[in-house]
Write a protein that holds these residues in place. Structure first.
Motif, PDB file in Angstrom:
ATOM      1  N   ILE A 154       4.469  15.202  -4.867  1.00 41.59           N
ATOM      2  CA  ILE A 154       3.708  16.449  -4.845  1.00 41.59           C
ATOM      3  C   ILE A 154       4.302  17.357  -5.914  1.00 41.59           C
ATOM      4  CG2 ILE A 154       2.963  18.415  -3.465  1.00 41.59           C
ATOM      5  CD1 ILE A 154       1.940  15.869  -2.225  1.00 41.59           C
ATOM      6  N   ARG A 155       3.452  17.827  -6.814  1.00 37.79           N
ATOM      7  CA  ARG A 155       3.913  18.724  -7.887  1.00 37.79           C
ATOM      8  C   ARG A 155       3.118  20.020  -7.853  1.00 37.79           C
ATOM      9  NH1 ARG A 155       4.231  13.789 -11.458  1.00 37.79           N
ATOM     10  NH2 ARG A 155       6.432  13.243 -11.348  1.00 37.79           N
ATOM     11  N   THR A 156       3.813  21.107  -8.120  1.00 35.98           N
ATOM     12  CA  THR A 156       3.185  22.425  -8.182  1.00 35.98           C
ATOM     13  C   THR A 156       3.210  22.899  -9.633  1.00 35.98           C
ATOM     14  OG1 THR A 156       3.934  22.905  -5.936  1.00 35.98           O
ATOM     15  CG2 THR A 156       3.278  24.789  -7.297  1.00 35.98           C
ATOM     16  N   TYR A 157       2.076  23.422 -10.076  1.00 37.20           N
ATOM     17  CA  TYR A 157       1.918  23.876 -11.459  1.00 37.20           C
ATOM     18  C   TYR A 157       1.469  25.329 -11.481  1.00 37.20           C
ATOM     19  CZ  TYR A 157       1.662  18.822 -12.279  1.00 37.20           C
ATOM     20  OH  TYR A 157       1.915  17.480 -12.308  1.00 37.20           O
ATOM     21  N   GLY A 158       2.007  26.075 -12.446  1.00 36.67           N
ATOM     22  CA  GLY A 158       1.555  27.437 -12.685  1.00 36.67           C
ATOM     23  C   GLY A 158       0.405  27.437 -13.677  1.00 36.67           C
ATOM     24  N   PRO A 159      -0.154  28.604 -13.959  1.00 39.94           N
ATOM     25  CA  PRO A 159      -1.359  28.706 -14.789  1.00 39.94           C
ATOM     26  C   PRO A 159      -1.253  28.046 -16.166  1.00 39.94           C
ATOM     27  CG  PRO A 159      -0.722  30.872 -13.954  1.00 39.94           C
ATOM     28  CD  PRO A 159       0.319  29.897 -13.512  1.00 39.94           C
ATOM     29  N   GLY A 160      -0.095  28.123 -16.802  1.00 35.27           N
ATOM     30  CA  GLY A 160       0.044  27.579 -18.150  1.00 35.27           C
ATOM     31  C   GLY A 160      -0.082  26.062 -18.224  1.00 35.27           C
ATOM     32  N   LYS A 161       0.141  25.378 -17.113  1.00 37.40           N
ATOM     33  CA  LYS A 161       0.078  23.908 -17.085  1.00 37.40           C
ATOM     34  C   LYS A 161      -1.285  23.381 -16.624  1.00 37.40           C
ATOM     35  CE  LYS A 161       4.457  23.383 -18.052  1.00 37.40           C
ATOM     36  NZ  LYS A 161       4.947  22.709 -19.205  1.00 37.40           N
ATOM     37  N   MET A 215       0.836  -1.178   0.000  1.00 40.25           N
ATOM     38  CA  MET A 215       0.000   0.000   0.000  1.00 40.25           C
ATOM     39  C   MET A 215       0.881   1.242   0.000  1.00 40.25           C
ATOM     40  SD  MET A 215      -2.707   1.361   2.839  1.00 40.25           S
ATOM     41  CE  MET A 215      -4.125   0.489   2.236  1.00 40.25           C
ATOM     42  N   THR A 216       0.513   2.235  -0.780  1.00 39.30           N
ATOM     43  CA  THR A 216       1.245   3.496  -0.843  1.00 39.30           C
ATOM     44  C   THR A 216       0.923   4.318   0.392  1.00 39.30           C
ATOM     45  OG1 THR A 216       1.091   3.457  -3.239  1.00 39.30           O
ATOM     46  CG2 THR A 216       1.638   5.546  -2.237  1.00 39.30           C
ATOM     47  N   THR A 217       1.923   4.905   1.003  1.00 39.57           N
ATOM     48  CA  THR A 217       1.720   5.778   2.146  1.00 39.57           C
ATOM     49  C   THR A 217       1.913   7.219   1.710  1.00 39.57           C
ATOM     50  OG1 THR A 217       4.033   5.770   2.804  1.00 39.57           O
ATOM     51  CG2 THR A 217       2.638   3.996   3.684  1.00 39.57           C
ATOM     52  N   SER A 218       1.576   8.138   2.623  1.00 39.61           N
ATOM     53  CA  SER A 218       1.728   9.551   2.269  1.00 39.61           C
ATOM     54  C   SER A 218       3.189   9.904   2.037  1.00 39.61           C
ATOM     55  CB  SER A 218       1.110  10.447   3.339  1.00 39.61           C
ATOM     56  OG  SER A 218       1.792  10.303   4.556  1.00 39.61           O
ATOM     57  N   THR A 219       4.128   9.140   2.604  1.00 41.89           N
ATOM     58  CA  THR A 219       5.542   9.422   2.348  1.00 41.89           C
ATOM     59  C   THR A 219       5.949   8.998   0.944  1.00 41.89           C
ATOM     60  OG1 THR A 219       6.196   7.327   3.350  1.00 41.89           O
ATOM     61  CG2 THR A 219       6.209   9.270   4.783  1.00 41.89           C
ATOM     62  N   ASP A 220       5.146   8.147   0.301  1.00 38.68           N
ATOM     63  CA  ASP A 220       5.407   7.729  -1.073  1.00 38.68           C
ATOM     64  C   ASP A 220       4.763   8.678  -2.080  1.00 38.68           C
ATOM     65  OD1 ASP A 220       6.740   5.436  -0.161  1.00 38.68           O
ATOM     66  OD2 ASP A 220       4.839   4.349  -0.012  1.00 38.68           O
ATOM     67  N   ALA A 264      -0.029   9.320  -6.234  1.00 36.07           N
ATOM     68  CA  ALA A 264       0.358   8.041  -5.630  1.00 36.07           C
ATOM     69  C   ALA A 264       0.427   7.027  -6.756  1.00 36.07           C
ATOM     70  CB  ALA A 264      -0.659   7.598  -4.586  1.00 36.07           C
ATOM     71  N   GLY A 265       1.587   6.451  -6.964  1.00 34.62           N
ATOM     72  CA  GLY A 265       1.733   5.486  -8.047  1.00 34.62           C
ATOM     73  C   GLY A 265       1.390   6.059  -9.410  1.00 34.62           C
ATOM     74  N   GLY A 266       1.645   7.340  -9.600  1.00 35.81           N
ATOM     75  CA  GLY A 266       1.369   7.997 -10.875  1.00 35.81           C
ATOM     76  C   GLY A 266      -0.069   8.463 -11.048  1.00 35.81           C
ATOM     77  N   THR A 267      -0.924   8.197 -10.080  1.00 37.16           N
ATOM     78  CA  THR A 267      -2.334   8.601 -10.157  1.00 37.16           C
ATOM     79  C   THR A 267      -2.575   9.792  -9.242  1.00 37.16           C
ATOM     80  OG1 THR A 267      -3.022   6.329 -10.597  1.00 37.16           O
ATOM     81  CG2 THR A 267      -4.710   7.824  -9.773  1.00 37.16           C
ATOM     82  N   ALA A 268      -3.252  10.807  -9.759  1.00 37.51           N
ATOM     83  CA  ALA A 268      -3.586  11.988  -8.959  1.00 37.51           C
ATOM     84  C   ALA A 268      -4.629  11.611  -7.913  1.00 37.51           C
ATOM     85  CB  ALA A 268      -4.096  13.102  -9.855  1.00 37.51           C
ATOM     86  N   VAL A 269      -4.296  11.886  -6.642  1.00 34.85           N
ATOM     87  CA  VAL A 269      -5.202  11.519  -5.552  1.00 34.85           C
ATOM     88  C   VAL A 269      -5.667  12.724  -4.743  1.00 34.85           C
ATOM     89  CG1 VAL A 269      -4.282   9.180  -5.376  1.00 34.85           C
ATOM     90  CG2 VAL A 269      -3.313  11.003  -3.940  1.00 34.85           C
ATOM     91  N   GLY A 270      -5.089  13.893  -4.983  1.00 37.51           N
ATOM     92  CA  GLY A 270      -5.509  15.089  -4.273  1.00 37.51           C
ATOM     93  C   GLY A 270      -4.987  16.327  -4.969  1.00 37.51           C
ATOM     94  N   PHE A 271      -5.630  17.441  -4.713  1.00 40.33           N
ATOM     95  CA  PHE A 271      -5.179  18.703  -5.298  1.00 40.33           C
ATOM     96  C   PHE A 271      -5.649  19.864  -4.436  1.00 40.33           C
ATOM     97  CE2 PHE A 271      -9.490  19.079  -6.714  1.00 40.33           C
ATOM     98  CZ  PHE A 271      -9.711  20.430  -6.935  1.00 40.33           C
TER      99      PHE A 271
END
Length: 187
Positions: free
Chosen positions: A9-16, A1-6, A71-78
């Motif tokens: 986190i990516r930050t994106y500006g308006p163009g992305k 199971m993926t944990t929060s330490t795994d 998590a595992g390449g899948t977006a799980v929160g924003f």
């Protein structure tokens, strides 16, 4: 199971952001099934199409930041936010009722923060919030939460937000709880 330490986190500006609208809207819908299944939610601006319009409208703000947790390449929160003026964020009816610092110091408007239910209560929302604070470096942060959003209120309370009063985006719109956090000049 993926944990929060795994988490990545990516930050994106308006163009992305535009290519990611469907991804974040899907997370939002998963986190708010009570709104997705509510036929009156669209008229109150609480729907996936309304979220698309809201984000698209906010992209014009200087300093806009979108943070996505994977998590595992899948977006799980924003979450997304931007620096704004007190007059813009609080509106003329409320601006004089918030603390002076929230009116005069650097203010972050936190617009959305959502985590898919299977990933909630693992610190992901806190990590997204922390990344938004790093990106925007506000002295104050403010957000609107539906009074019925108990899980959200629990998170915001743990993060230090305090109730500042009732708020409506429009005269006939839903009533939100306006929450404020004094961040300080040094994060």
């Amino acid at each position: 199971m993926t944990t929060s330490t795994d988490m990545v986190i990516r930050t994106y500006g308006p163009g992305k952001v535009p290519p990611m609208l469907d991804v974040v809207a899907d997370i939002w819908a998963d986190a708010h099934p009570e709104l997705v299944d509510n036929p009156g939610a669209e008229s109150q601006g609480l729907s996936v199409p309304a979220l698309h319009r809201q984000i698209t409208g906010h992209l014009k703000h200087q300093g806009f930041a979108l943070v996505v947790a994977y998590a595992g390449g899948t977006a799980v929160g924003f979450g997304y936010a931007f620096p704004c003026t007190a007059a813009y964020w609080f509106g003329p009816g409320l601006v004089d009722q918030v603390p002076e610092g929230a009116r005069t110091e650097r203010l972050m408007g936190l617009c959305e923060l959502a985590v898919r239910p299977p990933w909630q209560s693992r610190g992901i929302g806190s990590r997204i919030h922390g990344e938004l604070l790093k990106s925007i470096a506000p002295h104050w942060s403010s957000l609107l939460a539906l009074p019925s959003n108990r899980r959200g209120h629990d998170l915001y309370s743990r993060l230090g937000y305090q109730y500042a009063g009732p708020y409506r985006n429009t005269a006939d719109g839903p009533e939100f709880d306006l929450l404020l956090l004094r961040v300080g000049p040094d994060i």
